[in-house]
Design an enzyme around this catalytic site. Sequence first.
Site, PDB file in Angstrom:
ATOM      1  N   GLU A   1      18.436  29.142 -25.051  1.00 44.39           N
ATOM      2  CA  GLU A   1      17.019  28.838 -24.811  1.00 44.39           C
ATOM      3  C   GLU A   1      16.117  29.953 -25.331  1.00 44.39           C
ATOM      4  O   GLU A   1      14.990  30.132 -24.863  1.00 44.39           O
ATOM      5  CB  GLU A   1      16.759  28.607 -23.307  1.00 44.39           C
ATOM      6  CG  GLU A   1      17.578  27.525 -22.650  1.00 44.39           C
ATOM      7  CD  GLU A   1      17.137  26.106 -23.015  1.00 44.39           C
ATOM      8  OE1 GLU A   1      16.200  25.965 -23.829  1.00 44.39           O
ATOM      9  OE2 GLU A   1      17.751  25.154 -22.514  1.00 44.39           O
TER      10      GLU A   1
ATOM     11  N   HIS B   1      15.218  31.092 -16.391  1.00 37.66           N
ATOM     12  CA  HIS B   1      15.510  29.652 -16.341  1.00 37.66           C
ATOM     13  C   HIS B   1      16.748  29.453 -15.485  1.00 37.66           C
ATOM     14  O   HIS B   1      17.761  30.109 -15.693  1.00 37.66           O
ATOM     15  CB  HIS B   1      15.752  29.113 -17.757  1.00 37.66           C
ATOM     16  CG  HIS B   1      16.473  27.796 -17.766  1.00 37.66           C
ATOM     17  ND1 HIS B   1      15.975  26.682 -17.134  1.00 37.66           N
ATOM     18  CD2 HIS B   1      17.667  27.426 -18.284  1.00 37.66           C
ATOM     19  CE1 HIS B   1      16.828  25.685 -17.282  1.00 37.66           C
ATOM     20  NE2 HIS B   1      17.865  26.106 -17.974  1.00 37.66           N
TER      21      HIS B   1
HETATM   22  O1  2HA Z   1      19.457  25.257 -20.631  1.00 39.84           O
HETATM   23  O2  2HA Z   1      20.969  26.435 -18.781  1.00 39.84           O
HETATM   24  O3  2HA Z   1      23.413  27.193 -20.319  1.00 39.84           O
HETATM   25  C1  2HA Z   1      20.605  25.858 -21.024  1.00 39.84           C
HETATM   26  C2  2HA Z   1      21.236  26.603 -19.940  1.00 39.84           C
HETATM   27  C3  2HA Z   1      22.209  27.634 -20.303  1.00 39.84           C
HETATM   28 ZN    ZN Z   2      19.545  24.968 -18.320  1.00 42.07          ZN
END
Ligand code: 2HA
Ligand code: ZN
Length: 273
Positions: free
Chosen positions: A121, A144
């Site tokens: 990401e 994230h």
């Molecule tokens: O969005 O969460 O693996 C991708 C993830 C990493």
């Molecule tokens: Zn993810």
Amino acid sequence: MLMETILIDRPELEQELYNVAEVAGYLWEKGWAERNGGNLTLNITEYADEQMRALPAISPVLPIGKTLSNLKGCYFYCKGTGKRMRDLAVAPLCAGSIIRILDDCATYEIIADEPILPTSELPSHLALQDYMIATGSGYKATLHTHPIELVALSHSKEYLDSERLTKILWSMIPETLAFAPLGIGVVPYALPSSVELADATLEMIEHYDVVLWEKHGTVAVGKDMMEAFDQTDVLNKAAAIYMTAKNFGFTAEGMTPEAVQEIRTVFNLPNKR
Ligand code: 2HA
Ligand code: ZN
């Protein structure tokens, strides 16, 4: 055998990475970080002394996927792609690496400790980092993760409206509004790692504390990783209370709009919506 590490004689940077590791441990404990789930970056440019700036690359020059003009000469710690949060919690530089953004602002190279490729990401995370610099926010961390209750709510059209979802979550306990006064913004489903997802996230984070990616996870930013974690945790706690009431067989009543407004007034919170 003692491994060479960039952290030798850089106690402040080491402390920063300890803090990131602490958060990674919480993500695992909460069940938000299955396998390689979730990712994070931390702007560490302030610790890039002359020796660090002189370090040779240990990877080829790699594309970011976007041109981000505020990132020239910046340094970031990034979780590695395919790496586990629970491993990062133990040894951040075995599950992530430090990258240098090159002068074209569109490419980067890895400089330490090992050539571990950054998170899939990366375009989303670095676009946020670029924005955080551009606005003089002082924010350094992007996170994230896959918080269970919030992701579950994003599977129903009923909760995909940012304003509606935010109002429900604020009304669960007084602290939600106090600590997430801008609420949660929902980004419609987009392919993980896509530039489309990065652009939509960037638009949303201007208006909300946390962004919810439909049927996927959340993105939060903060002055440090703990702050980004707390924002996510506060909102997910509200979602968990909402869910628990449903499990008891009723829909949570929620604080009245007057009670929510009182919190806003007493704590002098921004009255955006
Ligand atoms: O969005 O969460 O693996 C991708 C993830 C990493
Ligand atoms: Zn993810």
